[in-house]
Design a protein around this motif. Sequence first.
Motif, mmCIF file in Angstrom:
data_model
loop_
_atom_site.group_PDB
_atom_site.id
_atom_site.type_symbol
_atom_site.label_atom_id
_atom_site.label_comp_id
_atom_site.label_asym_id
_atom_site.label_seq_id
_atom_site.Cartn_x
_atom_site.Cartn_y
_atom_site.Cartn_z
ATOM 1 N N ILE A 68 6.493 20.149 2.289
ATOM 2 C CA ILE A 68 5.100 20.567 2.462
ATOM 3 C C ILE A 68 4.601 20.069 3.820
ATOM 4 N N ILE A 69 4.110 21.006 4.633
ATOM 5 C CA ILE A 69 3.591 20.661 5.953
ATOM 6 C C ILE A 69 2.078 20.843 5.928
ATOM 7 N N ALA A 70 1.374 19.732 6.019
ATOM 8 C CA ALA A 70 -0.090 19.752 5.943
ATOM 9 C C ALA A 70 -0.672 20.508 7.130
ATOM 10 N N GLU A 71 -1.633 21.362 6.840
ATOM 11 C CA GLU A 71 -2.362 22.084 7.888
ATOM 12 C C GLU A 71 -3.778 21.547 8.049
ATOM 13 N N LEU A 98 0.845 -1.185 0.000
ATOM 14 C CA LEU A 98 0.000 0.000 0.000
ATOM 15 C C LEU A 98 0.881 1.236 0.000
ATOM 16 N N GLY A 99 0.568 2.154 -0.905
ATOM 17 C CA GLY A 99 1.285 3.417 -0.975
ATOM 18 C C GLY A 99 0.312 4.562 -1.114
ATOM 19 N N THR A 100 0.857 5.765 -1.129
ATOM 20 C CA THR A 100 0.043 6.964 -1.302
ATOM 21 C C THR A 100 0.622 7.833 -2.407
ATOM 22 N N ARG A 101 -0.231 8.612 -3.035
ATOM 23 C CA ARG A 101 0.144 9.702 -3.941
ATOM 24 C C ARG A 101 -0.791 10.846 -3.582
ATOM 25 N N THR A 102 -0.224 12.030 -3.363
ATOM 26 C CA THR A 102 -1.030 13.161 -2.925
ATOM 27 C C THR A 102 -0.939 14.312 -3.913
ATOM 28 N N ALA A 103 -2.094 14.768 -4.366
ATOM 29 C CA ALA A 103 -2.181 15.956 -5.216
ATOM 30 C C ALA A 103 -2.282 17.160 -4.286
ATOM 31 N N VAL A 104 -1.194 17.919 -4.207
ATOM 32 C CA VAL A 104 -1.142 19.114 -3.366
ATOM 33 C C VAL A 104 -1.404 20.309 -4.265
ATOM 34 N N SER A 153 0.921 8.659 6.308
ATOM 35 C CA SER A 153 1.907 8.397 5.262
ATOM 36 C C SER A 153 1.941 9.535 4.247
ATOM 37 N N ALA A 154 0.765 9.980 3.810
ATOM 38 C CA ALA A 154 0.698 11.071 2.829
ATOM 39 C C ALA A 154 1.367 12.320 3.376
ATOM 40 N N LYS A 155 1.077 12.672 4.621
ATOM 41 C CA LYS A 155 1.676 13.867 5.227
ATOM 42 C C LYS A 155 3.197 13.718 5.375
ATOM 43 N N ARG A 156 3.637 12.534 5.778
ATOM 44 C CA ARG A 156 5.083 12.308 5.913
ATOM 45 C C ARG A 156 5.779 12.414 4.568
ATOM 46 N N GLU A 157 5.214 11.770 3.552
ATOM 47 C CA GLU A 157 5.855 11.765 2.234
ATOM 48 C C GLU A 157 5.939 13.158 1.618
ATOM 49 N N ILE A 158 4.880 13.967 1.714
ATOM 50 C CA ILE A 158 4.954 15.308 1.119
ATOM 51 C C ILE A 158 5.924 16.195 1.893
ATOM 52 N N LEU A 172 4.335 18.659 -8.346
ATOM 53 C CA LEU A 172 4.896 17.438 -8.924
ATOM 54 C C LEU A 172 6.359 17.335 -8.511
ATOM 55 N N VAL A 173 6.841 16.115 -8.427
ATOM 56 C CA VAL A 173 8.244 15.865 -8.073
ATOM 57 C C VAL A 173 8.890 14.966 -9.116
ATOM 58 N N ARG A 174 10.229 15.031 -9.161
ATOM 59 C CA ARG A 174 11.025 14.121 -9.998
ATOM 60 C C ARG A 174 11.978 13.374 -9.076
ATOM 61 N N HIS A 175 11.958 12.059 -9.205
ATOM 62 C CA HIS A 175 12.897 11.248 -8.430
ATOM 63 C C HIS A 175 14.254 11.238 -9.126
ATOM 64 N N SER A 176 15.288 11.056 -8.357
ATOM 65 C CA SER A 176 16.635 10.982 -8.924
ATOM 66 C C SER A 176 16.882 9.629 -9.579
ATOM 67 N N TYR A 177 16.081 8.621 -9.244
ATOM 68 C CA TYR A 177 16.321 7.254 -9.704
ATOM 69 C C TYR A 177 15.302 6.755 -10.727
ATOM 70 N N ALA A 178 14.344 7.616 -11.113
ATOM 71 C CA ALA A 178 13.320 7.181 -12.075
ATOM 72 C C ALA A 178 12.898 8.373 -12.932
ATOM 73 N N PRO A 179 12.521 8.142 -14.180
ATOM 74 C CA PRO A 179 12.132 9.251 -15.052
ATOM 75 C C PRO A 179 10.721 9.754 -14.761
ATOM 76 N N GLY A 180 10.448 10.970 -15.173
ATOM 77 C CA GLY A 180 9.102 11.519 -15.155
ATOM 78 C C GLY A 180 8.764 12.363 -13.943
ATOM 79 N N TRP A 181 7.765 13.199 -14.137
ATOM 80 C CA TRP A 181 7.184 14.018 -13.072
ATOM 81 C C TRP A 181 5.985 13.266 -12.524
ATOM 82 N N LEU A 182 5.826 13.266 -11.206
ATOM 83 C CA LEU A 182 4.713 12.559 -10.605
ATOM 84 C C LEU A 182 4.281 13.196 -9.299
ATOM 85 N N LEU A 183 3.153 12.761 -8.796
ATOM 86 C CA LEU A 183 2.660 13.235 -7.508
ATOM 87 C C LEU A 183 3.557 12.687 -6.408
ATOM 88 N N PRO A 184 3.822 13.485 -5.372
ATOM 89 C CA PRO A 184 4.645 12.978 -4.275
ATOM 90 C C PRO A 184 3.927 11.849 -3.537
#
Length: 156
Positions: free
Chosen positions: A78-81, A27-33, A67-72, A42-54
């Motif tokens: 980004i600090i969720a309020e 189970l993972g998360t992707r968050t549209a901020v 998990s979503a709050k930690r990952e962003i 959108l973010v880009r990983h150093s180890y994979a191509p493309g722009w994606l949601l964090p």
Amino acid sequence: MIKSTLLRIASKTVLQPLYRQTRGLTLGTRTAVFDRENRVLLVRHSYAPGWLLPGGGVERGETIFDSAKREIREEAGIIAEEEPVLQGICLNDGQFPGDHVAVLTLRKFTQAPWQPSLEISHMQFFAINQLPEGTTGGTRRRLDEIISNRGVARNW
């Protein structure tokens, strides 16, 4: 800091694929901020191509919201309020058999100073109608579903 970042990258590039081969479900998360101008992060990983949601994997003892709050926070400063809003859960069998992705949205946040890391090379807010070249198909589909209020598809 560097040690924990190296361990995180090793986990995502070596241990995670191995784990997915031996574990039935993940189970993972992707968050549209979205910022005040309704641009999306959108973010880009150093180890994979493309722009994606964090986002990333839900850790033992974490809710999808934690998990979503930690990952962003980790990936973009980004600090969720507010609590992120669950849009739906997709099966990501095409990429990783048994993987599920919780798709969330967040609109109220503060932004801490951010610098590229060993995991995340770029992060930027984009107008929804001007997503950068290289934005992944899954990211484009999820954003279209969120913006049009259609509900998130069952499959990534």
